[in-house]
Design a protein around this motif. Structure first.
Motif, short mmCIF file in Angstrom:
data_model
loop_
_atom_site.label_atom_id
_atom_site.label_comp_id
_atom_site.label_asym_id
_atom_site.label_seq_id
_atom_site.Cartn_x
_atom_site.Cartn_y
_atom_site.Cartn_z
N GLY A 166 -14.75 -2.13 0.92
CA GLY A 166 -14.31 -2.16 -0.47
C GLY A 166 -13.84 -0.79 -0.94
O GLY A 166 -12.82 -0.68 -1.65
N ASP B 9 -10.45 -0.17 0.63
CA ASP B 9 -9.43 -1.00 0.00
C ASP B 9 -8.98 -0.43 -1.34
O ASP B 9 -7.85 -0.65 -1.77
CB ASP B 9 -9.93 -2.44 -0.18
CG ASP B 9 -10.03 -3.20 1.12
OD1 ASP B 9 -9.47 -2.74 2.14
OD2 ASP B 9 -10.69 -4.27 1.13
N GLN B 10 -9.88 0.27 -2.04
CA GLN B 10 -9.55 0.84 -3.34
C GLN B 10 -8.78 2.17 -3.23
O GLN B 10 -8.28 2.69 -4.22
CB GLN B 10 -10.82 1.08 -4.15
CG GLN B 10 -11.49 -0.19 -4.60
CD GLN B 10 -12.75 0.10 -5.40
OE1 GLN B 10 -13.05 1.24 -5.73
NE2 GLN B 10 -13.50 -0.94 -5.71
N CYS B 11 -8.69 2.67 -2.02
CA CYS B 11 -8.02 3.97 -1.83
C CYS B 11 -6.52 3.81 -2.05
O CYS B 11 -5.86 3.01 -1.38
CB CYS B 11 -8.30 4.51 -0.42
SG CYS B 11 -7.53 6.11 -0.11
N ARG C 75 -10.78 7.29 -4.50
CA ARG C 75 -11.89 6.38 -4.83
C ARG C 75 -13.05 6.55 -3.85
O ARG C 75 -14.20 6.35 -4.22
CB ARG C 75 -11.41 4.94 -4.82
CG ARG C 75 -10.27 4.64 -5.77
CD ARG C 75 -10.66 4.73 -7.22
NE ARG C 75 -11.59 3.66 -7.50
CZ ARG C 75 -12.42 3.64 -8.54
NH1 ARG C 75 -12.40 4.60 -9.41
NH2 ARG C 75 -13.25 2.64 -8.72
#
Length: 129
Positions: free
Chosen positions: A107, A110-112, A121
């Motif tokens: 997660g 994925d937010q990067c 992030r």
């Protein structure tokens, strides 16, 4: 056989063999006239047992218990089953913990946005909350 030969035969470091002797997993071997440790088939079998159990992730205390049970051939196998089931529960818990860790790390990745570090992030998630 000498300690180096035993080490090679079981893919075990010499220091590990000495450690197992110190903590009582392996009995002190006989000594040659030159004061070298002299291991035989029984020690080879016992160390192989210890190595296999350790490779399967059993703790030293669990290995000690399994060795004790293995030495009492007339005893019921139920006690061995209890140790193995306890270890399996620990393995299952570790797997669950790793899955949770993987989900959290995935997660974060994925937010990067792959922008500047100031907006990262992953760095943000690792910092104090």
């Amino acid at each position: 056989m000498k300690i180096g030969e035993l080490a090679r035969a079981t893919s075990t470091k010499v220091e590990t063999i000495r450690f197992y002797e110190r903590i009582g997993l392996l009995p002190e071997p006989a000594r040659t006239d030159g004061n070298y440790r002299d291991y035989g088939p029984d020690q080879l079998a016992r160390l192989s047992f210890v190595r296999r159990a350790r490779d399967l992730g059993f703790t030293l205390d669990q290995v000690r218990e399994l060795l004790s049970l293995a030495d009492d051939r007339d005893r019921s196998c139920k006690a061995v089953d209890v140790v193995a089931r306890e270890h399996l529960a620990q393995v299952d818990q570790k797997i669950a913990d790793l899955r949770s860790l993987r989900k959290e790390l995935s997660g974060m990745i994925d937010q990067c946005g792959q922008g500047a570090i100031s907006e990262c992030r992953i760095i943000e998630a690792l910092g104090p909350s």
